[in-house]
Design an enzyme around this catalytic site. Structure first.
Site, mmCIF file in Angstrom:
data_model
loop_
_atom_site.group_PDB
_atom_site.id
_atom_site.type_symbol
_atom_site.label_atom_id
_atom_site.label_comp_id
_atom_site.label_asym_id
_atom_site.label_seq_id
_atom_site.Cartn_x
_atom_site.Cartn_y
_atom_site.Cartn_z
ATOM 1 N N GLY A 13 0.835 -1.209 0.000
ATOM 2 C CA GLY A 13 0.000 0.000 0.000
ATOM 3 C C GLY A 13 0.863 1.248 0.000
ATOM 4 N N GLY A 14 1.923 1.221 -0.809
ATOM 5 C CA GLY A 14 2.895 2.325 -0.793
ATOM 6 C C GLY A 14 2.593 3.453 -1.759
ATOM 7 N N GLY A 17 -0.799 7.960 1.105
ATOM 8 C CA GLY A 17 -0.817 8.191 2.546
ATOM 9 C C GLY A 17 0.450 7.791 3.304
ATOM 10 C CB ILE A 18 0.814 5.857 6.475
ATOM 11 C CG1 ILE A 18 -0.060 6.797 7.330
ATOM 12 C CG2 ILE A 18 1.941 5.243 7.298
ATOM 13 C CD1 ILE A 18 -0.908 6.095 8.395
ATOM 14 N N GLY A 19 1.915 4.871 3.633
ATOM 15 C CA GLY A 19 2.815 4.001 2.874
ATOM 16 C C GLY A 19 3.715 4.806 1.943
ATOM 17 C CB SER A 135 -5.533 1.562 14.084
ATOM 18 O OG SER A 135 -6.352 2.624 14.548
ATOM 19 C CE1 TYR A 148 -8.838 0.531 9.834
ATOM 20 C CE2 TYR A 148 -8.994 1.497 12.022
ATOM 21 C CZ TYR A 148 -8.319 1.347 10.823
ATOM 22 O OH TYR A 148 -7.126 1.994 10.626
HETATM 23 P P1 NAD Z 1 -4.564 5.367 2.259
HETATM 24 O O1 NAD Z 1 -5.928 5.037 1.798
HETATM 25 O O2 NAD Z 1 -3.932 6.644 1.851
HETATM 26 O O3 NAD Z 1 -3.566 4.185 1.893
HETATM 27 C C1 NAD Z 1 -3.936 2.840 1.951
HETATM 28 C C2 NAD Z 1 -3.032 2.066 1.033
HETATM 29 O O4 NAD Z 1 -3.398 0.664 1.122
HETATM 30 C C3 NAD Z 1 -3.204 2.464 -0.432
HETATM 31 O O5 NAD Z 1 -1.945 2.480 -1.036
HETATM 32 C C4 NAD Z 1 -4.048 1.347 -1.015
HETATM 33 O O6 NAD Z 1 -3.776 1.129 -2.380
HETATM 34 C C5 NAD Z 1 -3.570 0.171 -0.193
HETATM 35 N N1 NAD Z 1 -4.532 -0.934 -0.202
HETATM 36 C C6 NAD Z 1 -5.809 -0.949 0.236
HETATM 37 N N2 NAD Z 1 -6.341 -2.163 0.018
HETATM 38 C C7 NAD Z 1 -5.374 -2.907 -0.572
HETATM 39 C C8 NAD Z 1 -5.314 -4.238 -1.057
HETATM 40 N N3 NAD Z 1 -6.369 -5.060 -0.991
HETATM 41 N N4 NAD Z 1 -4.159 -4.683 -1.593
HETATM 42 C C9 NAD Z 1 -3.085 -3.875 -1.681
HETATM 43 N N5 NAD Z 1 -3.080 -2.592 -1.247
HETATM 44 C C10 NAD Z 1 -4.225 -2.134 -0.715
HETATM 45 O O7 NAD Z 1 -4.655 5.282 3.846
HETATM 46 P P2 NAD Z 1 -3.585 5.381 5.028
HETATM 47 O O8 NAD Z 1 -4.255 6.180 6.086
HETATM 48 O O9 NAD Z 1 -2.246 5.756 4.547
HETATM 49 O O10 NAD Z 1 -3.595 3.868 5.529
HETATM 50 C C11 NAD Z 1 -2.450 3.054 5.675
HETATM 51 C C12 NAD Z 1 -2.604 2.169 6.884
HETATM 52 O O11 NAD Z 1 -2.676 2.986 8.050
HETATM 53 C C13 NAD Z 1 -3.865 1.307 6.916
HETATM 54 O O12 NAD Z 1 -3.532 0.010 7.367
HETATM 55 C C14 NAD Z 1 -4.743 2.009 7.934
HETATM 56 O O13 NAD Z 1 -5.650 1.137 8.562
HETATM 57 C C15 NAD Z 1 -3.703 2.532 8.896
HETATM 58 N N6 NAD Z 1 -4.114 3.654 9.765
HETATM 59 C C16 NAD Z 1 -4.501 4.843 9.238
HETATM 60 C C17 NAD Z 1 -4.883 5.866 10.096
HETATM 61 C C18 NAD Z 1 -5.334 7.209 9.577
HETATM 62 O O14 NAD Z 1 -5.900 7.989 10.367
HETATM 63 N N7 NAD Z 1 -5.120 7.542 8.327
HETATM 64 C C19 NAD Z 1 -4.865 5.657 11.477
HETATM 65 C C20 NAD Z 1 -4.475 4.427 11.967
HETATM 66 C C21 NAD Z 1 -4.092 3.432 11.109
#
Ligand code: NAD
Length: 251
Positions: A13-14, A17-19, A135, A148
């Site tokens: 998931g790079g 966002g965080i990735g 999370s 979740y």
């Molecule tokens: P985001 O939506 O920007 O990124 C999510 C990434 O995961 C994307 O690159 C997407 O393509 C990938 N992804 C989703 N489903 C997928 C699949 N089936 N196969 C491959 N890749 C897939 O969101 P983010 O906030 O950067 O989330 C990243 C992680 O951080 C997640 O695990 C999320 O639960 C966790 N998180 C986010 C927050 C927040 O507030 N944003 C808080 C706590 C935890």
């Protein structure tokens, strides 16, 4: 800093966002980074922006993870850092939890994460570092997040057991529990914009440090856990949430 020089890293998931921020940080710290994601277009765009390799792999499809591992092995050999980050957020109140929503979230956030680790194990170098993105929802009881939260709590539990079992190979595995971070994950829920704004403000009011996290905040912690500086840290969980988990009744 070049604390990760010579290391090979995979970030699931790079492309967003965080990735994305973590892939950038690991690259800046000297690692060779491979990102994955579901959409070919978005993976390619992010990979070319960061000048790294992008591979399309849906973590909810175990054969796609097999193909990913095969491609990484053929192109790069064994790896040193695995950032298990891919995830989705689908809020719904108790009483309105559909089977589809349950399967999607558990399938990506828990099953997908577990089988990412499982299938990369044969190509992890000894002393590798795995970081599972969880999370603080695993602990907070926030309304509408039951599944979740359960998916992340399950991931944290897996992380603890994996830490003891992987220790003989000096492979470290830790979980990172962010609080609210500014990423596209919230828009992807399909919530209308005004509702999203209200939701964001309500959350912000509960964060003692008074702001959402930035993806770069999380990237810095992940880069630390990935590095040899963290060589005595395994089986840990790190809240990174501006104090949200303290959950003050009055602030
Ligand atoms: P985001 O939506 O920007 O990124 C999510 C990434 O995961 C994307 O690159 C997407 O393509 C990938 N992804 C989703 N489903 C997928 C699949 N089936 N196969 C491959 N890749 C897939 O969101 P983010 O906030 O950067 O989330 C990243 C992680 O951080 C997640 O695990 C999320 O639960 C966790 N998180 C986010 C927050 C927040 O507030 N944003 C808080 C706590 C935890």
């Amino acid at each position: 800093m070049s604390t990760l020089k010579g290391k090979i890293a995979v970030v699931t998931g790079g492309n967003s966002g965080i990735g994305y921020a973590t892939a950038k940080k690991l690259t800046e710290d000297g690692a060779t980074v491979i990102i994955t994601g579901r959409s070919a277009e978005r993976v390619q765009k992010a990979a070319s922006e960061l000048n790294i390799t992008g591979i399309v792999a849906d973590v909810s499809d175990l054969s796609a993870i097999d193909n990913l591992v095969e491609q990484v092995k053929n192109q790069f050999g064994n790896i040193d850092i695995l950032f298990v980050n891919a995830g989705i957020f689908s809020p719904a109140p108790i009483g309105q939890i559909s089977e589809e929503m349950f399967d999607n979230q558990m399938g990506i956030n828990f099953k997908g994460a577990v089988f990412t680790v499982e299938k990369f194990i044969p190509i992890l170098n000894d002393e590798a570092s795995i970081i599972n993105l969880s999370s603080i929802n695993a602990y907070t009881g926030m309304p509408n997040t039951a599944i979740y939260a359960a998916s992340k709590a399950a991931l944290n539990s897996y992380t603890r057991t994996a830490a003891t079992e992987l220790a003989p190979r000096k492979i470290r595995i830790n979980a990172v529990n962010p609080g609210p971070v500014e990423t596209p994950i919230f828009e992807k829920t399909g919530m209308p914009e005004d509702q999203l704004k209200e939701f964001a403000q309500a959350i912000k009011n509960r964060i003692p440090l008074g702001r959402f996290g930035k993806p770069e905040d999380i990237a810095n912690l992940v880069a630390f856990l990935a590095s040899d500086i963290a060589s005595f840290i395994t089986g840990g969980e790190y809240n990174i949430d501006g104090g949200t988990n303290i959950n003050p009744l009055l602030s």
